[in-house]
Design a protein around this motif. Structure first.
Motif, short mmCIF file in Angstrom:
data_model
loop_
_atom_site.label_atom_id
_atom_site.label_comp_id
_atom_site.label_asym_id
_atom_site.label_seq_id
_atom_site.Cartn_x
_atom_site.Cartn_y
_atom_site.Cartn_z
N HIS A 71 46.72 48.44 47.93
CA HIS A 71 46.29 47.29 47.15
C HIS A 71 45.42 46.35 48.00
N ALA A 72 45.84 46.10 49.23
CA ALA A 72 45.07 45.21 50.12
C ALA A 72 43.70 45.82 50.42
N LEU A 73 43.64 47.12 50.61
CA LEU A 73 42.35 47.77 50.88
C LEU A 73 41.42 47.67 49.67
N VAL A 74 41.99 47.87 48.48
CA VAL A 74 41.19 47.78 47.26
C VAL A 74 40.65 46.36 47.11
N GLN A 75 41.51 45.36 47.30
CA GLN A 75 41.09 43.97 47.16
C GLN A 75 40.04 43.61 48.20
N SER A 76 40.24 44.05 49.43
CA SER A 76 39.28 43.79 50.50
C SER A 76 37.93 44.42 50.18
N ASP A 77 37.97 45.65 49.68
CA ASP A 77 36.73 46.33 49.31
C ASP A 77 36.01 45.60 48.20
N LYS A 78 36.76 45.12 47.19
CA LYS A 78 36.15 44.37 46.09
C LYS A 78 35.47 43.10 46.60
N ILE A 79 36.18 42.37 47.43
CA ILE A 79 35.63 41.11 47.96
C ILE A 79 34.40 41.38 48.81
N ASN A 80 34.44 42.42 49.63
CA ASN A 80 33.28 42.75 50.45
C ASN A 80 32.08 43.14 49.59
N ARG A 81 32.33 43.89 48.51
CA ARG A 81 31.22 44.26 47.61
C ARG A 81 30.64 43.02 46.92
N ILE A 82 31.51 42.14 46.46
CA ILE A 82 31.03 40.90 45.80
C ILE A 82 30.23 40.06 46.79
N ALA A 83 30.75 39.94 48.01
CA ALA A 83 30.03 39.15 49.03
C ALA A 83 28.67 39.77 49.32
N GLY A 84 28.64 41.09 49.41
CA GLY A 84 27.36 41.76 49.65
C GLY A 84 26.36 41.52 48.54
N LYS A 85 26.83 41.59 47.29
CA LYS A 85 25.94 41.33 46.15
C LYS A 85 25.44 39.89 46.16
N ARG A 118 36.71 36.04 56.20
CA ARG A 118 37.49 35.98 57.44
C ARG A 118 38.97 36.22 57.16
N ASP A 119 39.48 35.58 56.09
CA ASP A 119 40.89 35.74 55.74
C ASP A 119 41.19 37.18 55.33
N VAL A 120 40.34 37.74 54.50
CA VAL A 120 40.58 39.10 54.01
C VAL A 120 40.52 40.12 55.15
N ASN A 121 39.56 39.95 56.04
CA ASN A 121 39.39 40.90 57.13
C ASN A 121 40.15 40.50 58.38
N ASP A 122 40.99 39.44 58.29
CA ASP A 122 41.84 38.98 59.38
C ASP A 122 41.03 38.68 60.65
N ILE A 123 39.96 37.93 60.48
CA ILE A 123 39.11 37.53 61.61
C ILE A 123 39.35 36.05 61.87
N PRO A 124 39.87 35.70 63.05
CA PRO A 124 40.12 34.29 63.32
C PRO A 124 38.82 33.53 63.53
N ASN A 125 38.81 32.27 63.11
CA ASN A 125 37.64 31.45 63.40
C ASN A 125 37.88 30.67 64.68
#
Length: 177
Positions: A71-85, A118-125
């Motif tokens: 589920h987390a991978l699917v959600q992350s993929d969706k968010i990344n696709r939306i961000a890319g668009k 950053r939150d979805v991909n667990d990247i600290p700021n």
């Protein structure tokens, strides 16, 4: 000395690999006595039931974890696709050049999008990293205050203790002569 049969039974049931023979040796008991007690009280059935339950719980936990990961991978993929668009469709041409509020809104949206990514991909700021380092340092300082003898530098001998140790060393040296 009385034998703690409950403790022996628990050790057998809770261990994956301990045998009755090993338990008998460990507790200095005749193997026949341990085997008889085990048969009377049904230790093997209890151990088997416990192992089956443990295996079932482990399988269920692994299945649930796998579902959450999917589920987390699917959600992350969706968010990344939306961000890319969104990033592909951003046009900073004349539409935003004349309107300060348009640029402000766009930069605000990009800032929010960056935070979500950053939150979805667990990247600290930078702020998270700074907070982490400060918290780590505070914990180290608190640990040093609680246990100063464990701080770097080793053991500190107070003068009175040091004199007492020297006194005992001189006495033992005189006794050795």
């Amino acid at each position: 000395m009385s034998t703690d049969w409950e403790k022996i039974k628990e050790a057998y049931i809770c261990s994956q690999s301990t045998t009755l023979k090993q338990l008998a040796q460990r507790h200095d008991l005749p193997f026949g006595e341990v085997a008889k007690r085990s048969a009377q009280e049904g230790w093997y059935r209890e151990k088997k039931r416990k192992n089956e339950l443990t295996a079932a719980l482990k399988a269920q936990a692994q299945s649930t974890l796998a579902q959450h990961e999917r589920h987390a991978l699917v959600q992350s993929d969706k968010i990344n696709r939306i961000a890319g668009k969104l990033l592909d469709n951003i046009d900073l041409s004349s539409e935003y050049a004349d309107k300060p509020t348009g640029i402000y809104n766009l930069s605000s949206a990009l800032k929010n999008l960056t935070a979500v990514l950053r939150d979805v991909n667990d990247i600290p700021n930078v702020k998270d990293e700074r907070t982490y380092e400060l918290t780590k340092r505070k914990l180290e300082l608190a640990a040093q205050k609680e246990a100063p003898e464990q701080a770097e530098g080793g053991v500190v001998l107070l003068p009175e203790v040091q004199r007492e140790n020297e006194f005992h060393a001189m006495k033992s040296a005189e006794a050795d002569k």
